[in-house]
Design a protein around this motif. Structure first.
Motif, PDB file in Angstrom:
ATOM      1  N   SER A   1       0.815  -1.215   0.000  1.00 29.90           N
ATOM      2  CA  SER A   1       0.000   0.000   0.000  1.00 29.90           C
ATOM      3  C   SER A   1       0.848   1.264   0.000  1.00 29.90           C
ATOM      4  N   ALA A   2       2.137   1.139   0.313  1.00 27.34           N
ATOM      5  CA  ALA A   2       3.033   2.295   0.271  1.00 27.34           C
ATOM      6  C   ALA A   2       3.382   2.675  -1.158  1.00 27.34           C
ATOM      7  N   SER A   3       3.194   1.738  -2.085  1.00 26.00           N
ATOM      8  CA  SER A   3       3.580   1.967  -3.479  1.00 26.00           C
ATOM      9  C   SER A   3       2.403   2.502  -4.287  1.00 26.00           C
ATOM     10  N   PRO A   4       2.674   3.352  -5.279  1.00 26.34           N
ATOM     11  CA  PRO A   4       1.586   3.776  -6.168  1.00 26.34           C
ATOM     12  C   PRO A   4       1.110   2.662  -7.094  1.00 26.34           C
ATOM     13  N   HIS A   5       1.862   1.561  -7.155  1.00 28.00           N
ATOM     14  CA  HIS A   5       1.495   0.426  -8.017  1.00 28.00           C
ATOM     15  C   HIS A   5       1.559  -0.872  -7.206  1.00 28.00           C
ATOM     16  N   PRO A   6       0.644  -1.055  -6.260  1.00 26.57           N
ATOM     17  CA  PRO A   6       0.705  -2.237  -5.392  1.00 26.57           C
ATOM     18  C   PRO A   6       0.581  -3.558  -6.141  1.00 26.57           C
TER      19      PRO A   6
ATOM     20  N   ASP B   1       1.739  -4.317  -9.058  1.00 24.14           N
ATOM     21  CA  ASP B   1       3.045  -4.651  -9.629  1.00 24.14           C
ATOM     22  C   ASP B   1       3.966  -5.240  -8.571  1.00 24.14           C
TER      23      ASP B   1
ATOM     24  N   PRO C   1       8.573   3.529  -1.144  1.00 23.26           N
ATOM     25  CA  PRO C   1       8.569   4.943  -0.743  1.00 23.26           C
ATOM     26  C   PRO C   1       8.036   5.117   0.674  1.00 23.26           C
TER      27      PRO C   1
ATOM     28  N   THR D   1       3.679   7.783   3.233  1.00 26.00           N
ATOM     29  CA  THR D   1       2.233   7.549   3.111  1.00 26.00           C
ATOM     30  C   THR D   1       1.778   6.465   4.085  1.00 26.00           C
TER      31      THR D   1
ATOM     32  N   SER E   1       8.425  11.628   3.698  1.00 26.80           N
ATOM     33  CA  SER E   1       7.889  11.931   2.377  1.00 26.80           C
ATOM     34  C   SER E   1       9.008  12.323   1.412  1.00 26.80           C
TER      35      SER E   1
END
Length: 212
Positions: A30-35, A37, A53, A56, A125
């Motif tokens: 969930s921290a990734s913009p592309h979970p 993947d 990253p 978040t 961030s």
């Protein structure tokens, strides 16, 4: 001066989980913009480290190994426990609530403990961290005739991924509790103090009013 921890429930026992559960993997992803993947990558390479990253789902407080271990010990022996904790290349990574990376250094300066605490790398961030594999690396084996036997354990090399790239407290739920800056300030102060039997506190040692 009081050593009282901010009013939080105590976690009764130190978890022994050294691998990430499916629920824990969902939280990390969930921290990734592309979970999706990430999940696909982990399905193919569950024993490979990943880069995630911060800012978040979590921040990360990156401490020298000895001091970080002392912080974790204090959190579990006299505090509320910790969030996920990893060891990576001679450092301890404490996963913390978002915003902690920005506030903790300011609290250490404000409470005049910054000089007593080893340099901490606070990832928030805009930063990213390398996390250990979801599952521990399998123990290498040597062939002894028709059967295989485990190779004797030896101290890992510093440049080997096995040398400290592992979970100490692995994420195992979709919403793990994460310590905030006040809790980690408390852990830093406790870890920086002399252990019982060592020299007492020097006169004029900085106070910790926020913990009173």
């Amino acid at each position: 001066m009081s050593d009282r921890l901010p009013d939080l429930p105590r976690t009764p026992a130190h978890p022994a989980t050294s691998y990430v559960t499916l629920a824990g993997a969902d939280w990390l992803a969930s921290a990734s913009p592309h979970p999706d993947d990430l999940h696909a990558l982990w399905a193919l390479q569950p024993d490979a480290p990943s880069v995630l990253p911060c800012g978040t789902a979590f921040d990360v407080i990156n401490a020298p190994a000895l001091f970080g271990r002392r912080m974790v010990d204090r959190l579990w022996s006299a505090g509320p426990g910790s969030g996920p904790v990893a060891a990576h290349r001679g450092r301890i990574l404490l996963f913390a609530a978002p915003g902690t990376a920005q506030r903790l250094p300011a609290l250490l300066v404000w409470e005049e403990w910054a000089a007593a605490v080893p340099p901490l790398l606070c990832h928030g961030s805009g930063d990213a961290v390398t996390i250990p594999p979801l599952h521990p690396h399998p123990a290498p084996a040597t062939r002894t005739g028709p059967r295989t036997a485990p190779r004797p354990r030896t101290a890992p090399a510093d440049d080997d991924a096995v040398a400290g790239s592992r979970w100490l407290v692995a994420p195992d739920v979709r919403r793990p509790w994460l310590p905030g800056p006040d809790v980690l300030l408390w852990a830093c102060v406790r870890a920086a103090r002399p252990a019982p039997g060592e020299a007492g506190e020097a006169a004029g040692q900085p106070r910790v009013s926020a913990l009173a």
